[in-house]
Design an enzyme around this catalytic site. Structure first.
Site, PDB file in Angstrom:
ATOM      1  N   TYR A   1       0.457  21.599 -37.789  1.00  0.00           N
ATOM      2  CA  TYR A   1       1.060  22.866 -38.209  1.00  0.00           C
ATOM      3  C   TYR A   1       0.350  23.367 -39.463  1.00  0.00           C
ATOM      4  O   TYR A   1      -0.588  22.733 -39.963  1.00  0.00           O
ATOM      5  CB  TYR A   1       2.563  22.682 -38.431  1.00  0.00           C
ATOM      6  CG  TYR A   1       3.334  22.494 -37.141  1.00  0.00           C
ATOM      7  CD1 TYR A   1       3.581  23.567 -36.287  1.00  0.00           C
ATOM      8  CD2 TYR A   1       3.798  21.237 -36.756  1.00  0.00           C
ATOM      9  CE1 TYR A   1       4.271  23.396 -35.095  1.00  0.00           C
ATOM     10  CE2 TYR A   1       4.485  21.059 -35.564  1.00  0.00           C
ATOM     11  CZ  TYR A   1       4.719  22.133 -34.737  1.00  0.00           C
ATOM     12  OH  TYR A   1       5.393  21.961 -33.556  1.00  0.00           O
TER      13      TYR A   1
ATOM     14  N   ARG B   1      10.270   7.724 -28.643  1.00  0.00           N
ATOM     15  CA  ARG B   1      10.812   6.909 -27.556  1.00  0.00           C
ATOM     16  C   ARG B   1      11.449   5.621 -28.112  1.00  0.00           C
ATOM     17  O   ARG B   1      11.182   4.516 -27.655  1.00  0.00           O
ATOM     18  CB  ARG B   1       9.737   6.584 -26.522  1.00  0.00           C
ATOM     19  CG  ARG B   1       8.988   7.797 -25.984  1.00  0.00           C
ATOM     20  CD  ARG B   1       8.245   7.496 -24.694  1.00  0.00           C
ATOM     21  NE  ARG B   1       9.177   7.309 -23.591  1.00  0.00           N
ATOM     22  CZ  ARG B   1       8.911   6.597 -22.495  1.00  0.00           C
ATOM     23  NH1 ARG B   1       7.759   5.964 -22.384  1.00  0.00           N
ATOM     24  NH2 ARG B   1       9.799   6.495 -21.524  1.00  0.00           N
TER      25      ARG B   1
ATOM     26  N   GLY C   1      15.337  11.849 -30.940  1.00  0.00           N
ATOM     27  CA  GLY C   1      15.231  13.263 -30.597  1.00  0.00           C
ATOM     28  C   GLY C   1      15.799  13.513 -29.226  1.00  0.00           C
ATOM     29  O   GLY C   1      16.989  13.774 -29.040  1.00  0.00           O
ATOM     30  N   ARG C   2      14.948  13.381 -28.222  1.00  0.00           N
ATOM     31  CA  ARG C   2      15.385  13.628 -26.838  1.00  0.00           C
ATOM     32  C   ARG C   2      16.541  12.731 -26.389  1.00  0.00           C
ATOM     33  O   ARG C   2      17.397  13.184 -25.621  1.00  0.00           O
ATOM     34  CB  ARG C   2      14.173  13.487 -25.908  1.00  0.00           C
ATOM     35  CG  ARG C   2      13.122  14.572 -26.142  1.00  0.00           C
ATOM     36  CD  ARG C   2      11.807  14.273 -25.446  1.00  0.00           C
ATOM     37  NE  ARG C   2      11.174  13.086 -25.986  1.00  0.00           N
ATOM     38  CZ  ARG C   2      10.086  12.523 -25.462  1.00  0.00           C
ATOM     39  NH1 ARG C   2       9.521  13.045 -24.392  1.00  0.00           N
ATOM     40  NH2 ARG C   2       9.551  11.454 -26.015  1.00  0.00           N
TER      41      ARG C   2
ATOM     42  N   CYS D   1      10.905  13.419 -19.194  1.00  0.00           N
ATOM     43  CA  CYS D   1      10.262  14.410 -18.315  1.00  0.00           C
ATOM     44  C   CYS D   1       9.852  15.656 -19.090  1.00  0.00           C
ATOM     45  O   CYS D   1       8.911  16.358 -18.711  1.00  0.00           O
ATOM     46  CB  CYS D   1      11.194  14.782 -17.174  1.00  0.00           C
ATOM     47  SG  CYS D   1      12.707  15.642 -17.705  1.00  0.00           S
TER      48      CYS D   1
ATOM     49  N   CYS E   1      13.535  20.228 -22.201  1.00  0.00           N
ATOM     50  CA  CYS E   1      13.332  20.477 -23.641  1.00  0.00           C
ATOM     51  C   CYS E   1      12.018  21.204 -23.872  1.00  0.00           C
ATOM     52  O   CYS E   1      11.969  22.432 -23.908  1.00  0.00           O
ATOM     53  CB  CYS E   1      13.424  19.177 -24.425  1.00  0.00           C
ATOM     54  SG  CYS E   1      12.448  17.797 -23.763  1.00  0.00           S
TER      55      CYS E   1
ATOM     56  N   ASN F   1      15.750  10.207  -4.669  1.00  0.00           N
ATOM     57  CA  ASN F   1      14.325  10.149  -5.012  1.00  0.00           C
ATOM     58  C   ASN F   1      14.050   9.475  -6.353  1.00  0.00           C
ATOM     59  O   ASN F   1      12.885   9.233  -6.700  1.00  0.00           O
ATOM     60  CB  ASN F   1      13.713  11.553  -5.003  1.00  0.00           C
ATOM     61  CG  ASN F   1      13.489  12.063  -3.590  1.00  0.00           C
ATOM     62  OD1 ASN F   1      13.301  11.272  -2.661  1.00  0.00           O
ATOM     63  ND2 ASN F   1      13.521  13.372  -3.414  1.00  0.00           N
TER      64      ASN F   1
ATOM     65  N   LYS G   1       7.767   4.954 -15.265  1.00  0.00           N
ATOM     66  CA  LYS G   1       8.911   5.769 -14.829  1.00  0.00           C
ATOM     67  C   LYS G   1      10.202   4.947 -14.791  1.00  0.00           C
ATOM     68  O   LYS G   1      11.139   5.281 -14.083  1.00  0.00           O
ATOM     69  CB  LYS G   1       8.625   6.360 -13.441  1.00  0.00           C
ATOM     70  CG  LYS G   1       7.474   7.347 -13.373  1.00  0.00           C
ATOM     71  CD  LYS G   1       7.790   8.666 -14.056  1.00  0.00           C
ATOM     72  CE  LYS G   1       8.795   9.490 -13.305  1.00  0.00           C
ATOM     73  NZ  LYS G   1       8.312  10.011 -12.037  1.00  0.00           N
TER      74      LYS G   1
END
Length: 663
Positions: free
Chosen positions: A180, A317, A339-340, A366, A370, A440, A450
């Site tokens: 930034y 993560r 965060g996520r 994924c 977001c 799925n 995954k």
């Protein structure tokens, strides 16, 4: 209690935080009103995470500059655009957050400079320290004048003063991080100035130092100022980032300079360093997809922690509580940034505190809800949590009469519909023709990168069990089962099936799902037909096992029809394909497979590819026959998920939530 250390207090400057969890700053797109205040969605969004037990809330990026890098309004909050209104709306938010014992910092930005995302921030001449290439646009940026730098610095003092009046406990500066504007000044690759803001490291950090000094002079030394900080840039070249494990020459900030910068920044008076690595040129570091390992910043945070005496925050993560605990015990960091994971489950911290880890809804990295929606639609949401940043608009609707609802299909759409219906007081029952729930998610979650897809399937199993939802596995529902059942409403969520076509020697032609589920062995050499997301991920998984893989795609590039995929996910996967030795053939049409040879046509010419098998990954077809058998016989019937329209996990969950919340 195993995780008790994660619930010990910690201080940033004069402010004590009740536990070791912070909400990492994430772009607050859609959470501002036209006057730069927090709208009701923004207030509800942050309060919900405080209610969920998070010790420190760090807002997404807000602005204070109204002159140099003007923003489209409404977009992100701005603490100086209309100060009275900002204070009024923010005060309501901070008071409510403090009621839960949480603290809140306002993230304040100097601007984006060369990394402005055009769809978010409107059309204006991009600025930078020097005349350097823009990250996204085919433009050269305009260098900032010294007077403009001084103007931005002053705006920080004004904005921080307004934030303090509004009840914020501190601010976090955005950022000597991710490339930034402040980071562009700090990195010699971007900063080619010859005045007092260029040259030596101290000069390149002058902008960040003046921001800090201005805020402290206006708000006092006891008002904490943290800094978002990237210790290493991961830049190979302009718009080219490095992959994990790749040997390359750092063109941005290397670790040695990063640690020296950390020491200088703390000596200036910054009260904490919110640490990661990466830049927009290597975006998959700062916004790590599932292809990055969990806890990828820990080693870098530890390097910083060893040279500074202020708290170090670590994101990236970090949703595994065992990893978080070990990071504290090993001295990697002082505070765990989520965060996520807090988008996916605002109650993460309280659930962990009570030992209910199996109830934490997992983030699957994924980035479709977001970052994907931020870059395309200027709004932050979550793929697996339809209520994120829409808490009031999607609150559970009360019911007048409980209904008995038959749900046919136990994929994500069927499971989400059952969860919401049972939460509201209806009586759903789920019928799934296979031996487990998840649809799925099951083949999709086979690759090690995954794993969270399987975690989401397990979460739904836990939720339905706790809600006492009857689940019937290995049960294929027929028309008569529905008509003779006496249900008040029926939801058909029968999913989709892979598209297949004959290539000749079909005994060695498999679907991606068959290979992922290990129903078929593709051998040592294989061709994946279809370069969409599933095809690329399947090819990557196989290549990591040492197999020789070729992708054949009819269009002129990979993942041409997927979206909105976050750039971090898409760009990283595109680079991982050749990096792992996967050959790619685009603009090609497969014509046949015989005797271990696949023939394809490229621009009218025939090419032969030797392989032991062919894996078809050319899309899915809706399985909606049961719905059409019933649509004129069942008064209240709904078609959801891939059975309605083949899409992604996000829309399967969102559509199911919408229907189930209003049934």
């Amino acid at each position: 209690m195993k995780y008790k250390k994660l619930f010990t207090p910690v201080k940033i400057g004069s402010v004590e935080i009740k536990n070791r969890f912070a909400m990492a700053p994430m772009g607050p797109l859609g959470l501002s009103d036209s006057e730069g205040g927090f709208n009701q969605r923004g207030i509800d969004y942050y309060v919900e995470r405080a209610k969920g037990g998070t010790g420190l809330i760090i807002t997404g990026v807000t602005f204070s500059d109204c002159k140099v890098e003007t923003q489209s309004m409404p977009n992100c909050p701005n603490s100086t655009y209309n100060p009275v209104h900002f204070i009024r709306t923010a005060r309501e938010m901070t008071e409510r957050i403090h009621a839960y014992g949480s603290k809140i910092f306002l993230m304040m930005s100097a601007g984006f400079g060369r990394v402005t995302i055009p769809t978010n921030l409107g059309e204006f001449p991009p600025v930078a320290p020097s005349p350097i290439p823009h990250r996204w646009l085919d433009k050269i940026c305009r260098p900032l004048e010294v007077e403009e730098i001084k103007s931005i610095v002053k705006s920080f003092g004004d904005g921080a003063y307004n934030a303090k009046r509004a009840g914020f406990d501190g601010v976090e500066i955005h950022a000597v991080h991710e490339g930034y504007l402040l980071d562009q000044f700090a990195i010699s690759m971007f900063n080619q100035r010859t005045d007092e803001y260029g040259g030596s490291l101290e000069n390149r950090l002058r902008f960040a130092r003046e921001v800090l000094e201005e805020i402290k002079s206006r708000c006092g030394d006891d008002f904490p100022v943290a800094l978002r900080f990237s210790v290493k840039s991961m830049i190979k070249d302009w718009r080219e980032g490095a992959l994990p494990g790749e040997v390359f020459e750092e063109k941005g900030r290397d670790i040695q300079e990063g640690l020296e910068a950390a020491k200088l920044l703390v000596s200036y008076g910054y009260d904490a360093l919110d640490t990661d690595v990466g830049t927009y040129d290597a975006w998959w570091w700062n916004h790590p997809p599932m292809y990055q390992e969990k806890g990828l910043f820990r080693v870098y945070c530890k390097m910083v922690k060893e040279v500074v005496d202020v708290p170090v925050l670590c994101a990236g993560r970090m949703d595994d509580p065992d990893m978080a605990l070990k990071s504290l015990e090993d001295g990697d960091c002082d505070i765990i940034n989520l965060g996520r994971p807090l988008l996916a489950d605002p109650d993460y911290v309280n659930k962990l505190r009570c030992g209910h880890t199996d109830e934490i809804r997992p983030c699957i990295s994924c980035q479709e809800g977001c970052m994907g929606r931020i870059q395309e639609y200027s709004m932050i949401n979550c793929a697996v949590n339809p209520q994120a940043a829409r808490e009031r608009a999607t609150a559970y609707e009360p019911i007048l009469k409980s209904k008995k609802v038959m749900i046919v299909g136990g994929g994500v759409a069927g499971c989400e519909a059952a969860r919401v219906l049972a939460t509201r007081g209806h009586k759903p029952q789920v019928f799934e023709k296979s031996s487990r729930l998840g649809g799925n998610l099951i083949p999709g979650g086979v690759p090690d990168f995954k794993e969270d897809d399987h975690a989401l399937a397990r979460w739904y199993e836990v939720q339905l069990r706790k809600l006492n939802v009857p689940v019937y596995l290995n049960y294929e529902v027929k028309k008569e089962d529905v008509l003779n059942s006496g249900y008040d409403a029926v939801i058909i969520a029968t999913g989709s099936s892979p598209k297949v076509f004959s290539l000749g020697d079909d005994a060695h032609v498999y679907t991606a799902a068959q290979v992922l589920n290990r129903e078929k062995d593709c051998g040592g050499t294989t061709v994946v037909v279809g370069g969409g997301l599933v095809g690329c991920e399947t090819a990557l998984w196989l290549a990591k096992q040492g197999k020789k893989v070729t992708i054949v795609e009819a269009l002129d590039r990979l993942m041409a029809v997927n979206g909105p995929l976050c750039h971090a996910n898409k760009d990283m996967l595109e680079r991982l394909v050749p990096y792992n030795g996967i050959e790619v053939v685009t603009g090609a049409k497969v014509t046949g497979f015989k005797d271990g040879v696949l023939t394809v046509k490229i621009a009218g010419e025939t090419k032969e590819i030797s392989c032991e098998s062919v894996i078809l990954s050319v899309g899915y077809r809706e399985e909606n026959s049961l719905y059409h058998e019933l649509e004129f016989d069942v008064p209240e019937i709904y078609l959801l998920g891939d059975a309605r329209k083949v899409s992604n996990i996000m829309y399967a969950i969102w559509d199911a939530f919408e229907v189930a919340n209003h049934l």
